[in-house]
Write an enzyme that holds these catalytic residues in place. Structure first.
Site, PDB file in Angstrom:
ATOM      1  CD  GLU A 264      40.852  41.360  37.071  1.00 13.82           C
ATOM      2  OE1 GLU A 264      40.768  40.063  37.650  1.00 13.82           O
ATOM      3  OE2 GLU A 264      40.107  42.038  37.382  1.00 13.82           O
ATOM      4  CE  LYS A 339      40.509  38.350  41.289  1.00 16.78           C
ATOM      5  NZ  LYS A 339      39.524  38.745  40.108  1.00 16.78           N
ATOM      6  CB  CYS A 373      40.251  42.867  40.386  1.00 22.65           C
ATOM      7  SG  CYS A 373      38.447  43.439  40.262  1.00 22.65           S
TER       8      CYS A 373
END
Length: 508
Positions: A264, A339, A373
């Site tokens: 990321e 995300k 993440c």
């Protein structure tokens, strides 16, 4: 019957033979519902007439062997009777498939002992050769196992039959006809009380088979992934950082990797090139490079023949900022996954918005998903992906401390177990003191697996050295996942209580 008067011939079944077929099956399967309905037999005759073989004594039908064509890769792995015969007793034969699946073989009681079953099996083998099929597969009942249920496991029973210490009327016959037990099938036919629901997956290989698949058409079952544990370091230009990216792509591709995973915000060092009033201004400046990196990494995917997961980068659309990971296929196609869940830091300091789509992508090396993440800490996303056939989940992450890293690591491990898939995580290490909020990193990239006998005892296939720039290579066996789904010690996907709960994606 009088052997002297017997006139035994082989034939292909016709619809007009149904009454005699029904009589044979009713006699053979009184405890399993008897014969299939006429529409089932008619469908078999229409779809695959050569596969429906009969033995006649004069004009009387005294034996049958029913077959369909199936995909070898699918049915050489665990399956159940319901995968062959649907709830409406329909059976589908695929004329483009590469294997023969043996359904029922029935011999009239009056004609047993004449080795007519062997004759039918030989006819099937010849059919397999004529059609240039890879193998004959069959799910075989073990009807005497019920007598030994309390004293031995199914595999012990099968081994004793194989070593001729016990005789099973079906399995012993199949073994004598050159079939090999490939594996045990659980709950193959639950209503088969004599076999306690178990069956053997049997296979006869056609040694004359000549493959027709080309390299282009074949699907990979062993997939190699390369995870980049990226060193955050100061750079003087975009070109310098791009060279670092290409160095890793080049190196990973030298090992014939199918996938390359970056962390990321791997290009965050570019925020150190300018002076910004605040973090919001800095991250929006970083977003001006995203299209350049996406295009360059897509070009690298083609040139180096590897699918690249670009870690993640900020994407500015209008006045909204997103955290986006791109999947650059080696074909030139580019997919994206935004995300979904935004951390408090991303929300407050960078004003990043969450995406609203959850995708599973078809690739030339399996079905893959991406969670950036924090997303991996929300099990609903992975469950939705699993419903779409997820094989490998890629998790590019950035964490500053060990406890932050362990949140990602432990949740990623749970996702692998819960959803019976591989999970690959890759993060960044090193220091970036000139960029606010990204001055330190902690990572130990890893490849995580389900937890069962076919996988490592700690469910970790590979791990990087903590806080060290390096590459991590691993080979993932997708066939192990297929076996796990049906024959695992526990079956997390199959055993979910959908009558009590569900996870659904709301349509916006």
């Amino acid at each position: 019957m009088s052997v002297e008067k017997a006139r035994i011939t082989l034939c292909n079944l016709e619809k007009s033979d149904y009454d005699q077929v029904k009589s044979l099956m009713d006699e053979a399967y009184p405890d399993l519902g008897g014969a299939w309905p006429s529409h089932t037999i008619f469908r078999l005759v229409d779809q695959f007439p050569e596969g429906q073989i009969g033995v006649k004594d004069g004009e009387r039908l005294v034996g049958i062997a029913l077959s369909v064509q199936v995909d070898y890769q699918t049915f050489s792995n665990p399956h159940t009777y319901e995968d062959i015969v649907d709830a409406h007793s329909r059976i589908f034969s695929d004329s483009n498939a590469d294997a023969l699946y043996g359904l029922d073989v029935v011999i009239a009681k009056s004609h047993r002992g004449l080795r007519l079953g062997r004759r039918l099996y030989d006819a099937r083998k010849e059919l397999c050769r004529q059609y240039n099929l890879r193998a004959i597969l069959a799910g075989g009942r073990i009807p005497l196992y019920k007598q030994f249920r309390g004293s031995m496991s199914p595999m012990e029973y099968i081994n004793k039959v194989d070593h001729k210490e016990l005789h099973d009327p079906i399995l012993s016959f199949q073994l004598a006809n050159d079939f090999q037990v490939k594996r045990l099938l659980k709950q193959y036919l639950p209503e088969d009380q004599d076999s306690e629901g178990y069956a053997t997956l049997l296979e006869w290989n056609n040694i004359l088979f000549e493959p027709t698949d080309t390299v282009i058409e074949s699907k990979k079952t062993i997939v190699r992934v390369g995870a980049v544990q990226w060193q955050m370091r100061r750079v003087e230009s975009v070109e310098e950082l791009m060279k670092q990216v290409e160095y890793f792509v080049d190196t990973v591709s030298d090992y014939q990797s199918d996938f390359i995973l970056f962390p990321e915000f791997f290009n965050a060092p570019l925020m150190g090139l300018g002076s910004y009033k605040n973090q919001t201004e800095a991250i929006r400046a970083l977003a001006t490079y995203t299209e350049q990196f996406r295009a360059a990494m897509s070009q690298m995917a083609i040139e180096y023949n590897a699918n690249i997961i670009t870690g993640s980068m900020p994407l500015l659309e209008g006045d909204k900022l997103y955290n986006v990971s791109y999947l650059c296929h080696r074909s030139g196609k580019v997919d994206e996954q935004r995300k979904i869940h935004i951390t408090p830091h991303e929300d407050y300091d960078w004003v990043i918005k969450g995406g609203d789509k959850i995708e599973v992508f078809d690739t030339d090396a399996g079905r893959v998903g991406i969670q950036v993440c924090y997303d991996v800490e929300f099990p609903e996303l992975s469950r939705i992906m699993a419903e779409k056939g997820l094989d490998i989940l890629f998790v590019p992450f950035w964490t500053d401390t060990k406890n932050s890293y362990l949140r990602v690591r432990h949740c990623a491990q749970a996702r692998a177990v819960e959803n019976e898939c591989y999970v690959v995580i890759a993060g960044s290490v090193g220091n970036l003191p000139q960029v606010e909020s990204l001055d330190v990193q902690y990572a130990q990239s890893a490849v995580l697996t389900p937890s069962d006998f076919a996988f490592p005892h700690d469910a970790a296939l590979n791990e990087a050295t903590p806080n060290t720039e390096m590459l991590l290579f691993s080979d993932l066996d997708l066939d192990k996942l297929k076996i796990l789904h049906s024959e695992g010690t526990v079956r997390n996907l199959r055993d979910r209580r959908k009558d009590l709960y569900s996870v659904e994606l709301k349509q916006k």
